[in-house]
Each structure stands twice: as structure tokens, then as C-alpha cells.
Motif scaffolding. Structure first.
Motif, PDB file in Angstrom:
ATOM      1  N   LEU A  38      45.188  19.007  22.239  1.00 35.30           N
ATOM      2  CA  LEU A  38      45.946  17.991  21.386  1.00 35.30           C
ATOM      3  C   LEU A  38      45.103  16.860  20.872  1.00 35.30           C
ATOM      4  CD1 LEU A  38      48.876  16.915  20.525  1.00 35.30           C
ATOM      5  CD2 LEU A  38      48.880  15.857  22.820  1.00 35.30           C
ATOM      6  N   ALA A  39      44.232  16.414  21.464  1.00 34.68           N
ATOM      7  CA  ALA A  39      43.219  15.170  21.124  1.00 34.68           C
ATOM      8  C   ALA A  39      42.502  15.584  19.981  1.00 34.68           C
ATOM      9  CB  ALA A  39      42.553  14.776  22.323  1.00 34.68           C
ATOM     10  N   PHE A  40      41.877  16.982  20.038  1.00 32.74           N
ATOM     11  CA  PHE A  40      41.152  17.238  18.933  1.00 32.74           C
ATOM     12  C   PHE A  40      41.902  17.720  17.771  1.00 32.74           C
ATOM     13  CE2 PHE A  40      38.321  19.206  22.769  1.00 32.74           C
ATOM     14  CZ  PHE A  40      37.937  18.002  22.961  1.00 32.74           C
ATOM     15  N   ALA A  41      43.030  18.380  17.982  1.00 35.70           N
ATOM     16  CA  ALA A  41      43.849  18.725  16.743  1.00 35.70           C
ATOM     17  C   ALA A  41      44.205  17.391  16.027  1.00 35.70           C
ATOM     18  CB  ALA A  41      45.168  19.336  17.270  1.00 35.70           C
ATOM     19  N   GLU A  42      44.598  16.374  16.599  1.00 35.10           N
ATOM     20  CA  GLU A  42      45.048  15.024  15.998  1.00 35.10           C
ATOM     21  C   GLU A  42      43.694  14.668  15.136  1.00 35.10           C
ATOM     22  OE1 GLU A  42      45.803  12.358  19.027  1.00 35.10           O
ATOM     23  OE2 GLU A  42      47.790  13.239  19.556  1.00 35.10           O
ATOM     24  N   HIS A  43      42.383  15.098  15.270  1.00 36.68           N
ATOM     25  CA  HIS A  43      41.463  14.623  14.500  1.00 36.68           C
ATOM     26  C   HIS A  43      40.882  15.932  13.612  1.00 36.68           C
ATOM     27  CE1 HIS A  43      41.527  10.602  16.169  1.00 36.68           C
ATOM     28  NE2 HIS A  43      41.693  11.473  17.336  1.00 36.68           N
ATOM     29  N   GLY A  44      41.713  17.132  13.438  1.00 34.65           N
ATOM     30  CA  GLY A  44      41.521  18.079  12.627  1.00 34.65           C
ATOM     31  C   GLY A  44      40.374  18.789  13.207  1.00 34.65           C
ATOM     32  N   LEU A  45      40.068  19.086  14.441  1.00 38.90           N
ATOM     33  CA  LEU A  45      39.011  19.720  15.037  1.00 38.90           C
ATOM     34  C   LEU A  45      39.402  20.646  16.231  1.00 38.90           C
ATOM     35  CD1 LEU A  45      36.461  16.871  16.127  1.00 38.90           C
ATOM     36  CD2 LEU A  45      36.438  18.557  14.075  1.00 38.90           C
ATOM     37  N   GLU A  46      38.838  22.003  16.324  1.00 39.20           N
ATOM     38  CA  GLU A  46      39.214  22.845  17.468  1.00 39.20           C
ATOM     39  C   GLU A  46      38.111  22.395  18.745  1.00 39.20           C
ATOM     40  OE1 GLU A  46      39.502  26.944  16.432  1.00 39.20           O
ATOM     41  OE2 GLU A  46      39.629  26.299  14.264  1.00 39.20           O
ATOM     42  N   SER A  47      38.392  23.027  19.792  1.00 35.87           N
ATOM     43  CA  SER A  47      37.453  22.573  20.801  1.00 35.87           C
ATOM     44  C   SER A  47      36.098  22.911  20.512  1.00 35.87           C
ATOM     45  CB  SER A  47      37.888  23.303  22.210  1.00 35.87           C
ATOM     46  OG  SER A  47      39.317  22.765  22.448  1.00 35.87           O
ATOM     47  N   TRP A  48      35.851  24.149  20.182  1.00 33.71           N
ATOM     48  CA  TRP A  48      34.479  24.441  19.950  1.00 33.71           C
ATOM     49  C   TRP A  48      33.716  23.558  18.956  1.00 33.71           C
ATOM     50  CZ3 TRP A  48      32.333  25.667  15.458  1.00 33.71           C
ATOM     51  CH2 TRP A  48      33.614  26.107  14.350  1.00 33.71           C
ATOM     52  N   GLU A  49      34.405  23.113  17.921  1.00 35.81           N
ATOM     53  CA  GLU A  49      33.834  22.158  16.985  1.00 35.81           C
ATOM     54  C   GLU A  49      33.674  20.679  17.663  1.00 35.81           C
ATOM     55  OE1 GLU A  49      36.179  23.353  12.937  1.00 35.81           O
ATOM     56  OE2 GLU A  49      37.176  22.258  14.315  1.00 35.81           O
ATOM     57  N   PHE A  50      34.337  20.383  18.521  1.00 36.75           N
ATOM     58  CA  PHE A  50      34.148  19.195  19.241  1.00 36.75           C
ATOM     59  C   PHE A  50      33.042  19.343  20.038  1.00 36.75           C
ATOM     60  CE2 PHE A  50      34.706  16.493  23.100  1.00 36.75           C
ATOM     61  CZ  PHE A  50      34.858  15.244  22.433  1.00 36.75           C
ATOM     62  N   ASP A  51      32.631  20.180  20.597  1.00 41.11           N
ATOM     63  CA  ASP A  51      31.527  20.609  21.614  1.00 41.11           C
ATOM     64  C   ASP A  51      30.047  20.513  20.795  1.00 41.11           C
ATOM     65  OD1 ASP A  51      33.151  21.252  23.850  1.00 41.11           O
ATOM     66  OD2 ASP A  51      33.156  23.201  23.839  1.00 41.11           O
TER      67      ASP A  51
END
Length: 165
Positions: free
Chosen positions: A43-56
Motif C-alpha cells: 500500500l505504501a509503495f503503491a501510493e507512490h507508484g512503485l512496486e515492492s521490487w522497485e522500492f528495493d
């Protein structure tokens, strides 16, 4: 206060009194918490247009410090994925304008992956959102309890994190 794990453990103790089900009291809770954390993170990542792997990947570069760049091999080590997977991820992040590939000045055949300004901003915003979610999850614990829990979890995870290869 009773939770779902208490009910599971009671049922197993009733049905299998011959087994010591005590590990379930800790590890089933860790497993359930991991699922809740995964949802909160997505949810936190999606709010910023990211997927978990992108955040990593973005945060691995962000943590590297200025100039926010690493080799693909260093990214592999930090994100625990295969070389082919990392190549695909770098390609996708490059197309989104979040990272760029640069020649490695110390290796003519090598490349470095650098965070763009947009990538840095998105990583920073997503991290702030994630920390707000995680702070809320830990809200029932005092600072001392959080510290104690962190130490206990470190004791459990360190042997896995320190296995060579």
C-alpha cells in the motif's frame, strides 16, 4: 487479549497433546505479522507508484549515498535476485526514468546503475510512507518493548543473514 494464534495453539493442544506446539506461539505470530507487513508495504509503495521490487532497487541505490550508484553485481547482493532478474528490473526502471545506466570508469566492460532525481524523490517519498505505516503497526508497543523485540528478532534472524553464499 486473545488472538487467532491463541485459538490455533489451543486447538492443537487439544487435538495433539503429545506434541509441544510452543513454537507456534512465536513463529505463527511472526508469519501472520509478515503478511500484514507485506500488505502495508504494498500500500505504501503503491501510493507512490512503485512496486515492492522497485522500492528495493531504488532504496539500495539511495542507501549507497552520493552519487547513488552501484554495479549490477552490488544490486544483486543487496536484493537477493538472479542476474537475469536484475537485468530485467534495471531495464524496467530505466524505461520509467528512475535509474540510468552509465559506463563504469574502472571497468571498460562494466556499467553502473545510478538513481535519477525522480528515482531518488520517489524512493524518499515511499520510504516516508512506509515508515508511517510501520510506526502505526508498532503503535501498541512502548519504545522499550520495540527495542526488546528488535533485539530478540535480531537474535533469530542473524544466523540466517550470516550464512555464506
Amino acid at each position: 487479549m486473545e488472538d487467532e494464534v491463541d485459538r490455533l495453539v489451543a486447538a492443537w493442544r487439544r487435538e495433539r497433546p503429545d506434541l509441544d506446539v510452543e513454537p507456534l506461539e512465536v513463529l505463527s505470530r511472526v508469519s501472520r505479522l509478515a503478511r500484514h507487513l507485506d500488505r502495508a508495504r504494498r500500500l505504501a509503495f503503491a501510493e507512490h507508484g512503485l512496486e515492492s521490487w522497485e522500492f528495493d532497487v531504488l532504496t539500495a541505490l539511495r542507501r549507497a549515498g552520493t552519487p547513488y550508484q552501484l554495479s549490477p553485481g552490488q544490486l544483486l547482493t543487496q536484493t537477493l535476485v538472479t542476474s537475469g532478474t536484475m537485468t530485467n528490473r534495471i531495464d524496467r526502471l530505466t524505461k520509467k526514468g528512475l535509474v540510468e545506466r552509465l559506463p563504469d570508469p574502472s571497468d571498460r566492460r562494466g556499467v553502473l546503475v545510478r538513481l535519477t532525481d525522480e528515482g531518488r524523490d520517489r524512493a524518499d517519498q515511499a520510504l516516508a510512507g512506509l515508515l508511517a505505516q510501520e510506526r502505526a503497526i508498532l503503535g501498541e508497543l512502548t519504545r522499550a518493548q520495540r527495542s526488546e523485540l528488535a533485539g530478540l528478532l535480531r537474535q533469530l534472524t542473524a544466523p540466517f543473514d550470516n550464512i555464506p553464499g
